[in-house]
Design a protein around this motif. Structure first.
Motif, PDB file in Angstrom:
ATOM      1  N   VAL A  98       0.847  -1.193   0.000  1.00 50.82           N
ATOM      2  CA  VAL A  98       0.000   0.000   0.000  1.00 50.82           C
ATOM      3  C   VAL A  98       0.878   1.237   0.000  1.00 50.82           C
ATOM      4  O   VAL A  98       2.038   1.204   0.418  1.00 50.82           O
ATOM      5  CB  VAL A  98      -0.945   0.054   1.223  1.00 50.82           C
ATOM      6  N   ALA A 142      -6.417  -2.454   3.205  1.00 50.67           N
ATOM      7  CA  ALA A 142      -7.242  -1.837   2.165  1.00 50.67           C
ATOM      8  C   ALA A 142      -8.627  -2.459   2.264  1.00 50.67           C
ATOM      9  O   ALA A 142      -8.752  -3.671   2.436  1.00 50.67           O
ATOM     10  CB  ALA A 142      -6.645  -2.076   0.786  1.00 50.67           C
ATOM     11  N   VAL A 145      -7.745   3.045   1.648  1.00 51.76           N
ATOM     12  CA  VAL A 145      -6.400   2.501   1.842  1.00 51.76           C
ATOM     13  C   VAL A 145      -5.841   3.104   3.110  1.00 51.76           C
ATOM     14  O   VAL A 145      -5.875   4.316   3.300  1.00 51.76           O
ATOM     15  CB  VAL A 145      -5.488   2.845   0.638  1.00 51.76           C
TER      16      VAL A 145
END
Length: 195
Positions: free
Chosen positions: A76, A123, A118
């Motif tokens: 991420v 997420a 996110v």
């Protein structure tokens, strides 16, 4: 001609019969291995006979895997939340074991699924107009390897060899001094050698 053809056929049948009975009497079959198990007739009769009667075979329907098991979060990149509460970010997601793709927050992941949010290590994915269906998390990193380095043994340095004694160069034509005699100091000329 017919006599020859009939004799050939008769002798061919005799030869085939001889080979057949010779193989039957003189060739032995391989013995049955000691760990072999004899199949019983009862086990063979327990099969499904509906196929013989024209019925369609029934296939077992595999249970559909959970939706979240198809997705794998690999990385991420999240930013701080803005004033309206939304946090833009990018998630690296692999679907069904395929190569991972980058999805931005709000992008369509599959037909009806959207990457909703996110965060630092997760997420959330869900329907476009609904709440989060499931949350994917980055797998935890393994614990770092710890331990002590092995001790290094340093050997003491060996003493340096003693320097070789310096040799005195004698001029050409000089006589050798007697054994045990000291050479003259440099700069002084020995009167016995200067002639």
């Amino acid at each position: 001609m017919i006599a020859r053809l009939s004799a050939f056929v008769i002798w061919a049948l005799v030869a085939v019969a001889t080979v057949f009975w010779g193989m039957r009497l003189f060739v032995r079959a391989d013995p049955v291995p000691p760990h072999a198990v004899v199949a019983s007739d009862a086990v063979q009769l327990q099969g499904d006979l509906s196929g013989l009667l024209g019925a369609e075979p029934v296939t077992a329907v595999a249970a559909a895997p959970q939706m979240s098991s198809r997705f794998r979060l690999l990385g991420v990149m999240a930013a701080k939340a803005s004033a309206d509460g939304s946090a833009p970010g990018v998630a690296l997601i692999s679907i069904d074991g395929k190569p991972a793709r980058a999805f931005t927050a709000g992008a369509r992941v599959e037909d009806q699924l959207v990457l909703q949010n996110v965060s630092l290590r997760s997420a959330s994915i869900g329907a476009a107009q609904g709440g989060a269906s499931f949350v994917l998390e980055i797998p935890a990193l393994p614990a770092p390897a710890t331990g002590a380095l092995p001790r290094v043994m340093i050997e003491p340095a060996s003493p340096a060899p003693a320097p070789a004694p310096a040799t005195v160069q004698r001029p050409v034509g000089a006589s050798n001094p007697p054994a045990g005699a000291r050479p003259p100091p440099p700069g002084k000329i020995n009167p016995s050698t200067s002639r």
